[in-house]
Design a protein around this motif. Structure first.
Motif, PDB file in Angstrom:
ATOM      1  N   GLN A   1       0.856  -1.180   0.000  1.00 19.63           N
ATOM      2  CA  GLN A   1       0.000   0.000   0.000  1.00 19.63           C
ATOM      3  C   GLN A   1       0.896   1.235   0.000  1.00 19.63           C
ATOM      4  OE1 GLN A   1      -3.042   0.482  -0.561  1.00 19.63           O
ATOM      5  NE2 GLN A   1      -4.467  -0.561   0.783  1.00 19.63           N
ATOM      6  N   PRO A   2       0.591   2.229  -0.794  1.00 21.34           N
ATOM      7  CA  PRO A   2       1.432   3.434  -0.813  1.00 21.34           C
ATOM      8  C   PRO A   2       1.234   4.262   0.444  1.00 21.34           C
ATOM      9  CG  PRO A   2      -0.486   3.747  -2.205  1.00 21.34           C
ATOM     10  CD  PRO A   2      -0.519   2.315  -1.753  1.00 21.34           C
ATOM     11  N   SER A   3       2.321   4.869   0.904  1.00 23.13           N
ATOM     12  CA  SER A   3       2.210   5.853   1.976  1.00 23.13           C
ATOM     13  C   SER A   3       1.596   7.120   1.402  1.00 23.13           C
ATOM     14  CB  SER A   3       3.589   6.153   2.566  1.00 23.13           C
ATOM     15  OG  SER A   3       4.408   6.767   1.590  1.00 23.13           O
ATOM     16  N   LEU A   4       1.182   8.025   2.272  1.00 24.57           N
ATOM     17  CA  LEU A   4       0.584   9.267   1.787  1.00 24.57           C
ATOM     18  C   LEU A   4       1.570  10.109   0.965  1.00 24.57           C
ATOM     19  CD1 LEU A   4      -1.644  10.221   4.835  1.00 24.57           C
ATOM     20  CD2 LEU A   4      -2.236   8.937   2.787  1.00 24.57           C
ATOM     21  N   PRO A   5       2.861  10.218   1.374  1.00 22.73           N
ATOM     22  CA  PRO A   5       3.803  10.927   0.504  1.00 22.73           C
ATOM     23  C   PRO A   5       3.938  10.279  -0.870  1.00 22.73           C
ATOM     24  CG  PRO A   5       4.712  10.769   2.710  1.00 22.73           C
ATOM     25  CD  PRO A   5       3.490   9.905   2.687  1.00 22.73           C
ATOM     26  N   MET A   6       3.872   8.949  -0.921  1.00 21.74           N
ATOM     27  CA  MET A   6       3.932   8.273  -2.217  1.00 21.74           C
ATOM     28  C   MET A   6       2.720   8.634  -3.070  1.00 21.74           C
ATOM     29  SD  MET A   6       5.215   4.418  -1.373  1.00 21.74           S
ATOM     30  CE  MET A   6       6.712   4.132  -0.445  1.00 21.74           C
ATOM     31  N   LEU A   7       1.550   8.698  -2.444  1.00 23.19           N
ATOM     32  CA  LEU A   7       0.344   9.061  -3.188  1.00 23.19           C
ATOM     33  C   LEU A   7       0.480  10.448  -3.796  1.00 23.19           C
ATOM     34  CD1 LEU A   7      -2.560   7.746  -0.927  1.00 23.19           C
ATOM     35  CD2 LEU A   7      -1.934   6.924  -3.207  1.00 23.19           C
ATOM     36  N   LEU A   8       1.054  11.378  -3.034  1.00 21.86           N
ATOM     37  CA  LEU A   8       1.251  12.725  -3.559  1.00 21.86           C
ATOM     38  C   LEU A   8       2.180  12.707  -4.762  1.00 21.86           C
ATOM     39  CD1 LEU A   8       1.617  14.692  -0.199  1.00 21.86           C
ATOM     40  CD2 LEU A   8      -0.273  14.876  -1.822  1.00 21.86           C
ATOM     41  N   GLY A   9       3.285  11.955  -4.659  1.00 21.30           N
ATOM     42  CA  GLY A   9       4.223  11.874  -5.767  1.00 21.30           C
ATOM     43  C   GLY A   9       3.610  11.217  -6.987  1.00 21.30           C
ATOM     44  N   LEU A  10       2.830  10.166  -6.789  1.00 22.09           N
ATOM     45  CA  LEU A  10       2.195   9.482  -7.916  1.00 22.09           C
ATOM     46  C   LEU A  10       1.120  10.353  -8.554  1.00 22.09           C
ATOM     47  CD1 LEU A  10       2.018   5.955  -6.296  1.00 22.09           C
ATOM     48  CD2 LEU A  10       3.277   6.528  -8.388  1.00 22.09           C
ATOM     49  N   ALA A  11       0.385  11.107  -7.738  1.00 23.59           N
ATOM     50  CA  ALA A  11      -0.625  12.009  -8.299  1.00 23.59           C
ATOM     51  C   ALA A  11       0.031  13.053  -9.187  1.00 23.59           C
ATOM     52  CB  ALA A  11      -1.414  12.677  -7.167  1.00 23.59           C
ATOM     53  N   ARG A  12       1.168  13.617  -8.753  1.00 25.36           N
ATOM     54  CA  ARG A  12       1.886  14.578  -9.590  1.00 25.36           C
ATOM     55  C   ARG A  12       2.382  13.919 -10.870  1.00 25.36           C
ATOM     56  NH1 ARG A  12       4.048  16.486  -4.573  1.00 25.36           N
ATOM     57  NH2 ARG A  12       5.866  15.135  -4.882  1.00 25.36           N
ATOM     58  N   THR A  13       2.884  12.706 -10.761  1.00 30.95           N
ATOM     59  CA  THR A  13       3.413  11.997 -11.924  1.00 30.95           C
ATOM     60  C   THR A  13       2.341  11.803 -12.990  1.00 30.95           C
ATOM     61  OG1 THR A  13       5.091  10.831 -10.631  1.00 30.95           O
ATOM     62  CG2 THR A  13       4.419   9.808 -12.693  1.00 30.95           C
ATOM     63  N   TYR A  14       1.117  11.472 -12.558  1.00 33.56           N
ATOM     64  CA  TYR A  14       0.052  11.184 -13.503  1.00 33.56           C
ATOM     65  C   TYR A  14      -0.855  12.380 -13.776  1.00 33.56           C
ATOM     66  CZ  TYR A  14       1.539   6.391 -12.636  1.00 33.56           C
ATOM     67  OH  TYR A  14       2.286   5.243 -12.522  1.00 33.56           O
ATOM     68  N   GLY A  15      -0.516  13.540 -13.223  1.00 31.04           N
ATOM     69  CA  GLY A  15      -1.297  14.734 -13.498  1.00 31.04           C
ATOM     70  C   GLY A  15      -2.709  14.659 -12.964  1.00 31.04           C
ATOM     71  N   THR A  16      -2.863  14.103 -11.766  1.00 30.64           N
ATOM     72  CA  THR A  16      -4.197  13.980 -11.192  1.00 30.64           C
ATOM     73  C   THR A  16      -4.135  14.347  -9.709  1.00 30.64           C
ATOM     74  OG1 THR A  16      -6.093  12.486 -10.958  1.00 30.64           O
ATOM     75  CG2 THR A  16      -3.911  11.504 -10.662  1.00 30.64           C
ATOM     76  N   THR A  17      -5.137  13.954  -8.950  1.00 31.52           N
ATOM     77  CA  THR A  17      -5.214  14.296  -7.530  1.00 31.52           C
ATOM     78  C   THR A  17      -5.203  13.030  -6.686  1.00 31.52           C
ATOM     79  OG1 THR A  17      -7.632  14.221  -7.481  1.00 31.52           O
ATOM     80  CG2 THR A  17      -6.597  16.324  -8.090  1.00 31.52           C
ATOM     81  N   VAL A  18      -4.862  13.194  -5.414  1.00 31.43           N
ATOM     82  CA  VAL A  18      -4.913  12.059  -4.496  1.00 31.43           C
ATOM     83  C   VAL A  18      -6.339  11.533  -4.383  1.00 31.43           C
ATOM     84  CG1 VAL A  18      -4.605  11.374  -2.085  1.00 31.43           C
ATOM     85  CG2 VAL A  18      -2.874  12.781  -3.210  1.00 31.43           C
ATOM     86  N   SER A  19      -7.313  12.429  -4.388  1.00 33.37           N
ATOM     87  CA  SER A  19      -8.714  11.996  -4.320  1.00 33.37           C
ATOM     88  C   SER A  19      -9.068  11.084  -5.477  1.00 33.37           C
ATOM     89  CB  SER A  19      -9.640  13.216  -4.318  1.00 33.37           C
ATOM     90  OG  SER A  19      -9.461  13.988  -3.153  1.00 33.37           O
ATOM     91  N   ASP A  20      -8.543  11.412  -6.663  1.00 28.24           N
ATOM     92  CA  ASP A  20      -8.809  10.569  -7.827  1.00 28.24           C
ATOM     93  C   ASP A  20      -8.150   9.205  -7.651  1.00 28.24           C
ATOM     94  OD1 ASP A  20      -9.617   9.864 -10.486  1.00 28.24           O
ATOM     95  OD2 ASP A  20      -7.593  10.307 -11.168  1.00 28.24           O
ATOM     96  N   LEU A  21      -6.920   9.179  -7.149  1.00 25.01           N
ATOM     97  CA  LEU A  21      -6.237   7.903  -6.922  1.00 25.01           C
ATOM     98  C   LEU A  21      -7.020   7.030  -5.943  1.00 25.01           C
ATOM     99  CD1 LEU A  21      -2.467   8.909  -6.605  1.00 25.01           C
ATOM    100  CD2 LEU A  21      -3.623   7.906  -8.571  1.00 25.01           C
ATOM    101  N   LEU A  22      -7.637   7.660  -4.951  1.00 31.31           N
ATOM    102  CA  LEU A  22      -8.376   6.921  -3.933  1.00 31.31           C
ATOM    103  C   LEU A  22      -9.794   6.581  -4.368  1.00 31.31           C
ATOM    104  CD1 LEU A  22      -7.253   8.841  -0.714  1.00 31.31           C
ATOM    105  CD2 LEU A  22      -6.351   6.702  -1.635  1.00 31.31           C
ATOM    106  N   GLY A  23     -10.176   7.004  -5.559  1.00 31.45           N
ATOM    107  CA  GLY A  23     -11.494   6.667  -6.071  1.00 31.45           C
ATOM    108  C   GLY A  23     -12.619   7.484  -5.503  1.00 31.45           C
ATOM    109  N   GLU A  24     -12.289   8.631  -4.886  1.00 28.30           N
ATOM    110  CA  GLU A  24     -13.341   9.481  -4.339  1.00 28.30           C
ATOM    111  C   GLU A  24     -14.071  10.198  -5.461  1.00 28.30           C
ATOM    112  OE1 GLU A  24     -11.457  12.084  -1.606  1.00 28.30           O
ATOM    113  OE2 GLU A  24     -10.776  10.478  -0.272  1.00 28.30           O
ATOM    114  N   GLN A  25     -15.373  10.264  -5.370  1.00 26.41           N
ATOM    115  CA  GLN A  25     -16.185  10.908  -6.391  1.00 26.41           C
ATOM    116  C   GLN A  25     -16.281  12.404  -6.091  1.00 26.41           C
ATOM    117  OE1 GLN A  25     -17.427   9.456  -9.162  1.00 26.41           O
ATOM    118  NE2 GLN A  25     -16.318   7.630  -8.498  1.00 26.41           N
ATOM    119  N   PRO A  26     -15.802  13.252  -7.013  1.00 25.71           N
ATOM    120  CA  PRO A  26     -15.906  14.693  -6.762  1.00 25.71           C
ATOM    121  C   PRO A  26     -17.349  15.154  -6.877  1.00 25.71           C
ATOM    122  CG  PRO A  26     -15.130  14.291  -8.995  1.00 25.71           C
ATOM    123  CD  PRO A  26     -15.203  12.940  -8.310  1.00 25.71           C
ATOM    124  N   PRO A  27     -17.699  16.239  -6.206  1.00 23.85           N
ATOM    125  CA  PRO A  27     -19.048  16.779  -6.372  1.00 23.85           C
ATOM    126  C   PRO A  27     -19.262  17.223  -7.808  1.00 23.85           C
ATOM    127  CG  PRO A  27     -17.631  18.344  -5.220  1.00 23.85           C
ATOM    128  CD  PRO A  27     -16.855  17.066  -5.324  1.00 23.85           C
TER     129      PRO A  27
END
Length: 207
Positions: free
Chosen positions: A58-84
């Motif tokens: 499982q990625p740590s939170l710092p890893m999630l931030l780095g991966l979100a930047r790499t893929y041009g998205t957000t941590v919320s998107d990586l976690l599958g959260e539905q935006p309003p």
């Protein structure tokens, strides 16, 4: 007994994260990145990224931030959260403009999108010596006043009705070319272009 790596120990917040493995794999493939290229950009080893994509880690939170930047998205998107649900209409005067370092930014699109449109008021002499380098693409259209655009070693003078579209890994400077200042429409994306294999070393300026 060996010490678990940071971010992977018992009780770490990462243990409660949802399974992000399928989303990580999907984003990398959609960006047409090899495992090695994506891992290098995120500061991970290919073996570690492979374990994240297969759910063995499982990625740590710092890893999630780095991966979100790499893929041009957000941590919320990586976690599958539905935006309003976003309102597709942005009315004049809403939201309030934001001033920073002499420039005035008027939001012209919804927040949280990969493509970010803005209307900019650029006074004469503001940020004229700031060189920017970052992954993505930029497009601008001059509404009023002359604009000086430097791309690498080449300078361009643009007037109302002129536009430019360029890879923002090219070192670039934007400045008003006359005392009356300039106003322009501006769009930038967070997606990395094919040229983003180059290592920036963190030296680019954020807008």
């Amino acid at each position: 007994m060996s010490t678990p790596p940071a971010g992977e120990g018992p009780g770490d917040p990462a243990d409660q994260l949802p399974d992000v493995a399928p989303r990580l794999r999907e984003l990398r493939r959609n960006r047409r990145l090899t495992l090695e290229a994506a891992a290098r950009r995120a500061g991970l080893s290919p073996a570690h990224l492979s374990r994240l994509e297969t759910g063995r880690r499982q990625p740590s939170l710092p890893m999630l931030l780095g991966l979100a930047r790499t893929y041009g998205t957000t941590v919320s998107d990586l976690l599958g959260e539905q935006p309003p649900e976003r309102d597709p209409i942005v009315r004049a005067g809403r939201p309030e403009p934001v001033a920073a370092d002499g420039w005035t930014y008027h939001q012209a699109g919804a927040a949280g999108r990969v493509m970010q449109p803005l209307r900019l008021d650029v006074p004469y002499g503001a940020q004229g010596d700031l060189v920017r380098v970052h992954p993505g693409e930029e497009w601008l259209y001059v509404l009023e006043g002359p604009l000086r655009l430097n791309l690498g070693d080449t300078g361009h003078l643009l007037g109302p009705g002129d536009s430019a579209h360029f890879d923002s890994l090219t070192p670039h400077r934007i400045a008003a070319a006359g005392p009356e200042g300039t106003e322009l429409l501006f769009v930038h994306t967070l997606l990395q272009s094919s040229a983003a294999e180059l290592c920036l070393g963190g030296g680019g300026h954020r807008r």
